[in-house]
Design an enzyme around this catalytic site. Structure first.
Site, PDB file in Angstrom:
ATOM      1  N   LYS A 187      59.181  -2.511  70.915  1.00  0.00           N
ATOM      2  CA  LYS A 187      58.785  -2.261  69.536  1.00  0.00           C
ATOM      3  C   LYS A 187      59.364  -3.378  68.671  1.00  0.00           C
ATOM      4  O   LYS A 187      60.579  -3.560  68.608  1.00  0.00           O
ATOM      5  CB  LYS A 187      59.301  -0.900  69.087  1.00  0.00           C
ATOM      6  CG  LYS A 187      58.965  -0.597  67.640  1.00  0.00           C
ATOM      7  CD  LYS A 187      59.331   0.821  67.264  1.00  0.00           C
ATOM      8  CE  LYS A 187      59.064   1.070  65.793  1.00  0.00           C
ATOM      9  NZ  LYS A 187      59.435   2.419  65.380  1.00  0.00           N
ATOM     10  N   LYS A 194      54.227  -2.096  70.788  1.00  0.00           N
ATOM     11  CA  LYS A 194      53.901  -1.800  69.401  1.00  0.00           C
ATOM     12  C   LYS A 194      54.382  -2.936  68.503  1.00  0.00           C
ATOM     13  O   LYS A 194      55.544  -3.317  68.635  1.00  0.00           O
ATOM     14  CB  LYS A 194      54.607  -0.497  69.030  1.00  0.00           C
ATOM     15  CG  LYS A 194      54.439  -0.097  67.598  1.00  0.00           C
ATOM     16  CD  LYS A 194      55.202   1.152  67.333  1.00  0.00           C
ATOM     17  CE  LYS A 194      55.147   1.391  65.834  1.00  0.00           C
ATOM     18  NZ  LYS A 194      56.111   2.325  65.398  1.00  0.00           N
TER      19      LYS A 194
HETATM   20  C1  PBG Z   1      59.386   5.514  63.229  1.00  0.00           C
HETATM   21  C2  PBG Z   1      58.029   4.942  63.445  1.00  0.00           C
HETATM   22  C3  PBG Z   1      57.387   3.903  62.748  1.00  0.00           C
HETATM   23  C4  PBG Z   1      56.094   3.835  63.271  1.00  0.00           C
HETATM   24  C5  PBG Z   1      56.002   4.783  64.285  1.00  0.00           C
HETATM   25  N1  PBG Z   1      57.215   5.442  64.386  1.00  0.00           N
HETATM   26  C6  PBG Z   1      57.822   3.077  61.609  1.00  0.00           C
HETATM   27  C7  PBG Z   1      58.911   2.097  61.740  1.00  0.00           C
HETATM   28  O1  PBG Z   1      59.479   1.853  62.788  1.00  0.00           O
HETATM   29  O2  PBG Z   1      59.250   1.576  60.668  1.00  0.00           O
HETATM   30  C8  PBG Z   1      55.012   2.907  62.792  1.00  0.00           C
HETATM   31  C9  PBG Z   1      53.612   3.337  63.072  1.00  0.00           C
HETATM   32  C10 PBG Z   1      52.564   2.606  62.325  1.00  0.00           C
HETATM   33  O3  PBG Z   1      52.821   1.627  61.592  1.00  0.00           O
HETATM   34  O4  PBG Z   1      51.400   3.029  62.444  1.00  0.00           O
HETATM   35  N2  PBG Z   1      60.453   4.736  63.636  1.00  0.00           N
END
Ligand code: PBG
Length: 329
Positions: free
Chosen positions: A197, A250
């Protein structure tokens, strides 16, 4: 002029729609899609998220209606996010029995027991500082956070979740969550790790939706540097060793090389998350009439499958299910 006739004629296999469909290598199926849903407190709430047209905050009653609607068109999996009523230093609504996600899980399962319910496990939406871990003296603490993540995962399991998806990027969270689930008897509950991520600008609209933007600093001390690929393999390897059942990349579109490398190096199912900023870009262009929404979305999602994704989390899942149904008619 005499032309040679013995060159490769690749156009032979593109001559008709029938032949093209026979030699198509990649197919997007409705079962490949996971639909994100935001659950909020209240009743009768169906509030559109400003930066994500077509995506809503649902209260439990309207969420039930949405589950009925998507079940009818064949969507078979959702990932749930919560918009809590109160934020506190302990992120206590994240693991409360009557927390918004716990209520949402039970409601989805009541409406459709066959729906595969994935739950996002993180603390950022549940505390006032908006970070994915416990904060002390301006630092995001790793090990003390693990206990709360495991507690949150167990509470989702108790509410009836089918798959636990931690998105916090603390080190050791897969091991901690696995141990927590196992101790409570959930040996068979799979973990879908947000393994790779990145600290991405593509999450902006989601943070509007989940009210989870960090109040100070950024997420770069725990989410990955977008420039790194070898490190992505280390993250994935660590999660495999700790017991992850799915690996996620992601965001998706700017990281297709990472999806491919994970596919080539690991035998676990690979999930890509087509995130909020990616959705918002396509939606904005479509609403301006600059691109053909359906064709662009199908091309992008087919591209994610071709890159090696088995599953795709996308805000377009409901639309795609509808389009696929039309095509098969
Ligand atoms: C929580 C989380 C996030 C997303 C999914 N789970 C936001 C982040 O890490 O700031 C993002 C999902 C999206 O942008 O569609 N940590």
């Amino acid at each position: 002029m005499q032309l040679p006739t013995d060159f490769q004629r690749l156009r032979r296999l593109r001559r008709s729609a029938g032949i093209r469909s026979m030699v198509r290598e990649t197919e997007l199926r409705v079962q490949d899609l996971i639909y994100p849903l935001f659950a909020a407190h209240g009743t009768g709430v169906k509030e559109e998220i400003h930066s994500m047209p077509g995506v809503y905050h649902f209260s439990i009653d309207t969420l039930r209606k949405e589950i009925q609607a998507i079940s009818e068109i064949g969507v078979n999996s959702v990932i749930l996010f919560g918009v809590p009523a109160h934020k506190d230093e302990h992120s206590s609504e994240a693991y409360a029995e009557e927390g918004i996600v716990q209520q949402a899980i039970r409601a989805v399962k009541e409406e459709n027991p066959e729906m595969v319910v994935v739950t996002d496990v993180c603390l950022c939406a549940y505390n006032p500082h908006g970070h994915c871990g416990i904060v002390h003296g301006g630092q995001i603490l790793n090990d003390p956070t693990l206990e709360l993540l495991a507690k949150t995962a167990v509470s989702h399991a108790q509410a009836g979740a089918d798959i636990i998806a931690p998105s916090d990027m603390m080190d050791g969270r897969i091991a901690a969550i696995r141990a927590g689930l196992d101790q409570h008897g959930y040996l068979d509950l799979p973990i879908m790790s947000y393994s790779v991520k990145y600290a991405s600008s593509f999450y902006g609209p989601f943070r509007d939706a989940a009210h989870s933007a960090p109040s100070f600093g950024d997420r770069k001390t725990y989410q990955m540097d977008p420039a790194n690929v070898r490190e992505a393999m280390r993250e994935a390897m660590a999660d495999v060793e700790e017991g992850a059942d799915f690996l996620m990349v992601k965001p998706a579109m700017a990281y297709m090389d990472i999806i491919r490398q994970l596919r080539d190096n690991f035998d676990l199912p690979i999930v890509s998350y087509n995130v909020s900023g990616e959705y918002a870009m396509v939606k904005a262009a479509a609403q301006n009439g600059w691109v053909d929404e359906q064709r662009i979305v199908m091309e992008l999602l087919t591209g994610l499958k071709r890159a090696g994704s088995d599953l795709i989390i996308t805000y377009y899942a409901k639309d795609v299910a509808g389009w696929l149904n039309e095509q098969s008619r």
